[in-house]
Design a protein around this motif. Structure first.
Motif, PDB file in Angstrom:
ATOM      1  N   PRO A  87      27.950  33.227 -37.424  1.00 30.24           N
ATOM      2  CA  PRO A  87      28.144  32.636 -38.862  1.00 30.24           C
ATOM      3  C   PRO A  87      27.288  30.834 -38.527  1.00 30.24           C
ATOM      4  O   PRO A  87      27.681  29.878 -37.712  1.00 30.24           O
ATOM      5  N   LYS A  88      26.659  30.649 -39.874  1.00 27.52           N
ATOM      6  CA  LYS A  88      26.173  29.264 -38.851  1.00 27.52           C
ATOM      7  C   LYS A  88      25.883  28.658 -40.183  1.00 27.52           C
ATOM      8  O   LYS A  88      25.272  28.862 -41.392  1.00 27.52           O
ATOM      9  N   LEU A  89      25.840  26.857 -40.663  1.00 19.96           N
ATOM     10  CA  LEU A  89      25.888  26.557 -41.728  1.00 19.96           C
ATOM     11  C   LEU A  89      24.469  26.220 -42.019  1.00 19.96           C
ATOM     12  O   LEU A  89      24.129  25.175 -41.411  1.00 19.96           O
ATOM     13  N   GLU A  90      23.643  25.809 -43.343  1.00 26.03           N
ATOM     14  CA  GLU A  90      22.763  25.712 -43.372  1.00 26.03           C
ATOM     15  C   GLU A  90      22.742  25.284 -44.508  1.00 26.03           C
ATOM     16  O   GLU A  90      23.313  25.386 -45.834  1.00 26.03           O
TER      17      GLU A  90
ATOM     18  N   ARG B 205      25.301  23.390 -47.754  1.00 27.80           N
ATOM     19  CA  ARG B 205      26.516  24.170 -48.167  1.00 27.80           C
ATOM     20  C   ARG B 205      26.296  25.184 -48.345  1.00 27.80           C
ATOM     21  O   ARG B 205      27.516  25.897 -48.773  1.00 27.80           O
ATOM     22  N   GLN B 206      25.965  26.616 -47.403  1.00 25.70           N
ATOM     23  CA  GLN B 206      26.160  27.318 -47.513  1.00 25.70           C
ATOM     24  C   GLN B 206      26.413  27.665 -45.994  1.00 25.70           C
ATOM     25  O   GLN B 206      25.846  27.414 -45.022  1.00 25.70           O
ATOM     26  N   MET B 207      27.354  28.971 -45.926  1.00 22.11           N
ATOM     27  CA  MET B 207      27.612  28.585 -44.457  1.00 22.11           C
ATOM     28  C   MET B 207      27.323  30.937 -44.021  1.00 22.11           C
ATOM     29  O   MET B 207      27.467  31.565 -45.513  1.00 22.11           O
TER      30      MET B 207
ATOM     31  N   MET C  18      35.608  23.245 -43.328  1.00 22.74           N
ATOM     32  CA  MET C  18      34.612  24.104 -43.038  1.00 22.74           C
ATOM     33  C   MET C  18      35.774  25.303 -42.841  1.00 22.74           C
ATOM     34  O   MET C  18      35.086  26.149 -42.191  1.00 22.74           O
TER      35      MET C  18
ATOM     36  N   THR D 171      27.900  35.265 -47.541  1.00 24.80           N
ATOM     37  CA  THR D 171      27.457  34.256 -48.085  1.00 24.80           C
ATOM     38  C   THR D 171      28.847  32.905 -48.136  1.00 24.80           C
ATOM     39  O   THR D 171      28.630  33.890 -49.228  1.00 24.80           O
TER      40      THR D 171
ATOM     41  N   GLY E  87      35.761  27.999 -43.970  1.00 23.81           N
ATOM     42  CA  GLY E  87      35.117  29.152 -44.485  1.00 23.81           C
ATOM     43  C   GLY E  87      34.729  29.849 -43.327  1.00 23.81           C
ATOM     44  O   GLY E  87      34.659  31.335 -42.927  1.00 23.81           O
ATOM     45  N   MET E  88      34.942  29.127 -42.001  1.00 21.83           N
ATOM     46  CA  MET E  88      35.196  29.495 -40.680  1.00 21.83           C
ATOM     47  C   MET E  88      36.223  31.166 -41.311  1.00 21.83           C
ATOM     48  O   MET E  88      35.634  32.231 -40.564  1.00 21.83           O
TER      49      MET E  88
END
Length: 178
Positions: free
Chosen positions: A164-167, A169-171, A140, A129, A143-144
């Protein structure tokens, strides 16, 4: 008027035995393991009583059903032991979580990766996370890049189960051991 609660009749577990076997003829295997052939159920019950054992249905779907003369108590005990052994040996896979930030320092990253490797060795899944705060949301791609680095470093011991997916403010990314 309220009706009283009536519990369902108890259902017997395990194979049918002795007087529960209702078919007229059965294939009999005696206590020594010898096949006696197809005989009447009443005769098979008499043979079981003479031996001081039970007549147990081994294969109810066969035509005629296959029965064996053996001790039902010992059979139930053995199946209980086998089930307990199977429960003891099964591994419950847990999902462990490793939390990071996009601008994580090298040493902190190594500590997190060491923990993730330990989780994989234990056979657990790992959920990585990444939490973004404030202006980090504008970057972003950092983060990726970090999640791709995690993926490359664990490629030999783990496979990606959830990309990896963004939800919010969390990836997140889920990895499973190979």
């Amino acid at each position: 008027m309220r009706r009283p609660f009536k519990a369902a009749a108890p259902t017997k577990e395990g194979p049918r035995a002795n007087r529960d076997i209702k078919v007229p003829r059965v294939q009999l295997i005696d206590a020594d393991g010898n096949n006696r052939g197809e005989i009447a159920t009443s005769e098979a019950l008499l043979l079981a009583e003479e031996a001081g054992l039970d007549l147990v249905e081994i294969s109810p779907n066969a035509n005629p059903p296959v029965t064996k003369i053996l001790d039902l108590g010992k059979l139930k005990y053995a199946t209980q032991k086998k089930a307990a052994e199977a429960r003891k040996n099964q591994k419950v896979i847990e999902i462990k979580e490793v939390k990071m930030r996009p601008n994580i320092d090298d040493h902190d990253y190594e500590v997190k990766m060491r923990a993730a490797r330990r989780f994989f060795e234990d056979g657990d899944k790992v959920k990585v996370t990444l939490r973004f705060r404030g202006r980090e949301m504008a970057h972003m791609e950092l983060g990726m890049q970090l999640l791709n680095r995690v993926r490359e470093e664990t490629a030999t011991i783990a496979k990606v189960e959830a990309e990896p997916k963004l939800e919010g403010r969390q990836m997140m990314m889920v990895l499973a051991p190979r």
